[in-house]
Design a protein around this motif. Structure first.
Motif, PDB file in Angstrom:
ATOM      1  N   GLN A   1       0.734  -1.145   0.146  1.00  0.00           N
ATOM      2  CA  GLN A   1       0.018  -0.046   0.014  1.00  0.00           C
ATOM      3  C   GLN A   1       0.758   1.137  -0.302  1.00  0.00           C
ATOM      4  N   GLN A   2       2.123   1.205   0.787  1.00  0.00           N
ATOM      5  CA  GLN A   2       2.787   2.404   0.731  1.00  0.00           C
ATOM      6  C   GLN A   2       3.524   2.493  -0.674  1.00  0.00           C
ATOM      7  N   CYS A   3       3.892   1.432  -1.276  1.00  0.00           N
ATOM      8  CA  CYS A   3       4.514   1.565  -2.503  1.00  0.00           C
ATOM      9  C   CYS A   3       3.464   2.127  -3.558  1.00  0.00           C
ATOM     10  N   ALA A   4       2.325   1.772  -3.449  1.00  0.00           N
ATOM     11  CA  ALA A   4       1.372   2.156  -4.347  1.00  0.00           C
ATOM     12  C   ALA A   4       1.071   3.693  -4.216  1.00  0.00           C
ATOM     13  N   ARG A   5       1.186   4.145  -2.925  1.00  0.00           N
ATOM     14  CA  ARG A   5       0.903   5.627  -3.004  1.00  0.00           C
ATOM     15  C   ARG A   5       2.136   6.383  -3.319  1.00  0.00           C
ATOM     16  N   THR A   6       3.365   5.975  -3.031  1.00  0.00           N
ATOM     17  CA  THR A   6       4.552   6.609  -3.478  1.00  0.00           C
ATOM     18  C   THR A   6       4.743   6.385  -4.863  1.00  0.00           C
ATOM     19  N   SER A   7       4.259   5.457  -5.599  1.00  0.00           N
ATOM     20  CA  SER A   7       4.644   5.237  -6.914  1.00  0.00           C
ATOM     21  C   SER A   7       3.566   6.392  -8.032  1.00  0.00           C
ATOM     22  N   ALA A   8       2.542   6.676  -7.132  1.00  0.00           N
ATOM     23  CA  ALA A   8       1.525   7.479  -8.044  1.00  0.00           C
ATOM     24  C   ALA A   8       2.295   8.513  -8.563  1.00  0.00           C
ATOM     25  N   SER A   9       3.477   9.179  -7.888  1.00  0.00           N
ATOM     26  CA  SER A   9       3.937  10.187  -8.391  1.00  0.00           C
ATOM     27  C   SER A   9       5.343  10.092  -8.802  1.00  0.00           C
ATOM     28  N   THR A  10       5.697   8.670  -9.175  1.00  0.00           N
ATOM     29  CA  THR A  10       6.761   8.262  -9.817  1.00  0.00           C
ATOM     30  C   THR A  10       6.795   7.416 -11.229  1.00  0.00           C
ATOM     31  N   ASP A  11       5.618   7.090 -11.390  1.00  0.00           N
ATOM     32  CA  ASP A  11       5.519   6.100 -12.365  1.00  0.00           C
ATOM     33  C   ASP A  11       6.030   4.826 -12.346  1.00  0.00           C
ATOM     34  N   ALA A  12       6.482   4.749 -11.115  1.00  0.00           N
ATOM     35  CA  ALA A  12       7.172   3.236 -10.789  1.00  0.00           C
ATOM     36  C   ALA A  12       6.095   2.152 -10.728  1.00  0.00           C
ATOM     37  N   VAL A  13       6.314   0.797 -11.155  1.00  0.00           N
ATOM     38  CA  VAL A  13       5.583  -0.094 -11.069  1.00  0.00           C
ATOM     39  C   VAL A  13       6.073  -1.293 -10.168  1.00  0.00           C
ATOM     40  N   ILE A  14       5.150  -1.733  -9.247  1.00  0.00           N
ATOM     41  CA  ILE A  14       5.606  -2.851  -8.315  1.00  0.00           C
ATOM     42  C   ILE A  14       4.546  -3.955  -8.329  1.00  0.00           C
ATOM     43  N   ARG A  15       4.767  -5.212  -8.965  1.00  0.00           N
ATOM     44  CA  ARG A  15       3.882  -6.284  -8.855  1.00  0.00           C
ATOM     45  C   ARG A  15       4.351  -7.170  -7.945  1.00  0.00           C
ATOM     46  N   GLU A  16       3.316  -8.209  -7.655  1.00  0.00           N
ATOM     47  CA  GLU A  16       3.716  -9.425  -6.863  1.00  0.00           C
ATOM     48  C   GLU A  16       2.991 -10.750  -7.255  1.00  0.00           C
ATOM     49  N   TYR A  17       3.682 -11.788  -7.428  1.00  0.00           N
ATOM     50  CA  TYR A  17       3.243 -12.821  -7.909  1.00  0.00           C
ATOM     51  C   TYR A  17       3.537 -13.973  -6.931  1.00  0.00           C
ATOM     52  N   HIS A  18       2.668 -15.263  -6.677  1.00  0.00           N
ATOM     53  CA  HIS A  18       3.244 -16.371  -5.936  1.00  0.00           C
ATOM     54  C   HIS A  18       3.250 -17.459  -6.693  1.00  0.00           C
ATOM     55  N   SER A  19       3.790 -17.555  -7.900  1.00  0.00           N
ATOM     56  CA  SER A  19       4.154 -18.749  -8.670  1.00  0.00           C
ATOM     57  C   SER A  19       5.287 -18.298  -9.882  1.00  0.00           C
ATOM     58  N   VAL A  20       6.092 -19.210 -10.023  1.00  0.00           N
ATOM     59  CA  VAL A  20       7.148 -19.014 -11.037  1.00  0.00           C
ATOM     60  C   VAL A  20       6.523 -18.857 -12.418  1.00  0.00           C
ATOM     61  N   GLU A  21       5.219 -19.581 -12.443  1.00  0.00           N
ATOM     62  CA  GLU A  21       4.720 -19.376 -13.761  1.00  0.00           C
ATOM     63  C   GLU A  21       4.425 -18.019 -14.299  1.00  0.00           C
ATOM     64  N   CYS A  22       4.478 -17.192 -13.432  1.00  0.00           N
ATOM     65  CA  CYS A  22       4.159 -15.648 -13.732  1.00  0.00           C
ATOM     66  C   CYS A  22       5.399 -14.906 -13.723  1.00  0.00           C
ATOM     67  N   MET A  23       6.557 -15.663 -13.981  1.00  0.00           N
ATOM     68  CA  MET A  23       7.913 -14.994 -14.251  1.00  0.00           C
ATOM     69  C   MET A  23       7.797 -14.284 -15.460  1.00  0.00           C
ATOM     70  N   PRO A  24       8.282 -12.854 -15.434  1.00  0.00           N
ATOM     71  CA  PRO A  24       8.561 -12.043 -16.556  1.00  0.00           C
ATOM     72  C   PRO A  24       9.711 -12.662 -17.524  1.00  0.00           C
ATOM     73  N   ASN A  25       9.804 -12.366 -18.708  1.00  0.00           N
ATOM     74  CA  ASN A  25      11.011 -12.405 -19.427  1.00  0.00           C
ATOM     75  C   ASN A  25      11.883 -11.539 -19.954  1.00  0.00           C
ATOM     76  N   ASP A  26      11.587 -10.383 -19.196  1.00  0.00           N
ATOM     77  CA  ASP A  26      12.107  -9.255 -19.633  1.00  0.00           C
ATOM     78  C   ASP A  26      13.011  -8.425 -18.659  1.00  0.00           C
ATOM     79  N   ALA A  27      13.279  -9.345 -17.686  1.00  0.00           N
ATOM     80  CA  ALA A  27      14.125  -8.709 -16.312  1.00  0.00           C
ATOM     81  C   ALA A  27      15.554  -8.391 -16.936  1.00  0.00           C
ATOM     82  N   ASP A  28      15.986  -7.023 -16.236  1.00  0.00           N
ATOM     83  CA  ASP A  28      17.272  -6.669 -16.572  1.00  0.00           C
ATOM     84  C   ASP A  28      18.220  -7.164 -15.413  1.00  0.00           C
ATOM     85  N   ALA A  29      17.655  -7.399 -14.218  1.00  0.00           N
ATOM     86  CA  ALA A  29      18.373  -7.938 -12.911  1.00  0.00           C
ATOM     87  C   ALA A  29      17.392  -8.892 -12.148  1.00  0.00           C
ATOM     88  N   VAL A  30      17.964 -10.067 -11.828  1.00  0.00           N
ATOM     89  CA  VAL A  30      17.367 -11.034 -11.136  1.00  0.00           C
ATOM     90  C   VAL A  30      18.193 -11.115  -9.220  1.00  0.00           C
TER      91      VAL A  30
END
Length: 306
Positions: free
Chosen positions: A192-221
């Motif tokens: 919730q804190q991240c959502a409030r802060t990112s509203a002014s920075t256009d940052a994106v924070i997402r959370e998933y609970h399965s490796v099936e949701c892993m992105p394929n465009d990560a710059d760093a792991v």
């Protein structure tokens, strides 16, 4: 004087300035004009530490300050004195107190109930903000600008993960994805804190609970060890929940089509959260990341005391 207890107390501009200072120090090491000569820095660690304790001790000396170390039973908090009374006493003698504990962050707030001594969070149950500073110094070294950079975190939603999420929210245009085992995710109030802060920075924070949701465009792991600070878990067979989240060569390939940098806050348990081949591989900057903790500590001390 200012405290550095939670990234929720820091603005995007302030966080960017601290990271930029750490980056500058890592490049030139010129600290003469920023000297903390004659400053006294208390370093109170109630739990074991290799990197953070050494980094703040080294940073203090490099800046001309004198570090005063305290072990877990050296202060009379252990004999019943209140934390706020201890803070009032130390504030009349020290310029800053660097604190690491497995206890609640509220203890640091109690130490900070005075206006003379800076209190710096070197890790609490909820956050590890100074780790995030050195991590983002390392990311800036690797990628220069973080606008558009995608960080993938794999593992428990612990204090390091919380600080990474909050630091991402403070960084314009950055994106972080958190893959955490079910039941081991980031706390709701952190998101919730991240959502409030990112509203002014256009940052994106997402959370998933399965490796099936892993992105394929990560710059760093990024990963951390499965037992935060080595604290035992009550649930039997808890490792079964974490097994799919081990960072190995296959996960690194799947996380990025173009190849990703590997990061770890260390210490690592080789073969658990990460394989030795990844940790020691050519894409790993984990040990550079650890060495940058000195520059992160220097930047935090300077921002608090100058």
């Amino acid at each position: 004087m200012r405290h550095f207890i939670s990234l929720s107390d820091v603005t995007p501009s302030e966080f960017g300035d601290i990271v930029a200072l750490g980056l500058e120090l890592s490049r030139c090491g010129n600290v003469e004009r920023r000297s903390l000569d004659r400053h006294l820095i208390g370093i109170q660690f109630s739990v074991p530490s290799t990197r953070t304790r050494t980094a703040f001790t080294t940073a203090s000396v490099k800046l001309g300050a004198v570090p005063l170390p305290y072990g877990p039973n050296d202060l009379q908090i252990s004999t019943g004195e209140t934390i706020s009374d201890t803070g009032r006493i130390l504030a009349g003698m020290l310029d800053a107190l660097v604190v690491r504990t497995n206890g609640p962050q509220s203890e640091m707030r109690a130490l900070a109930q005075q206006s003379k001594m800076a209190v710096i969070n070197a890790m609490s149950d909820l956050e590890h903000p100074t780790q995030a500073v050195s991590d983002f110094v390392t990311l800036r070294q690797r990628f220069k600008s973080l606008n558009g950079i995608h960080l993938l975190y794999v593992g428990e939603g612990n204090n390091t993960a919380a600080s990474l999420a909050m630091a991402t929210a403070l960084t314009p245009g950055m994106k972080s994805t958190f893959l955490t085992p079910p039941g081991y995710g980031l706390q709701a109030d952190i998101l919730q804190q991240c959502a409030r802060t990112s509203a002014s920075t256009d940052a994106v924070i997402r959370e998933y609970h399965s490796v099936e949701c892993m992105p394929n465009d990560a710059d760093a792991v990024y990963t951390t060890r499965w037992q935060t600070m080595g604290v035992p878990r009550k649930k039997p067979n808890w490792r079964d929940d974490f097994e799919p989240f081990r960072v190995d060569a296959t996960l690194m390939r799947n996380a990025s089509r173009s190849g990703a940098t590997f990061m770890h806050d260390l210490p690592a348990v080789r073969g658990e959260e990460v394989t030795a081949a990844v940790l020691d591989g050519s894409d790993s900057i984990a040990f550079k990341q650890a060495h940058n903790k000195v520059f992160g500590a220097m930047a935090v001390l300077l921002s608090c005391l100058q």
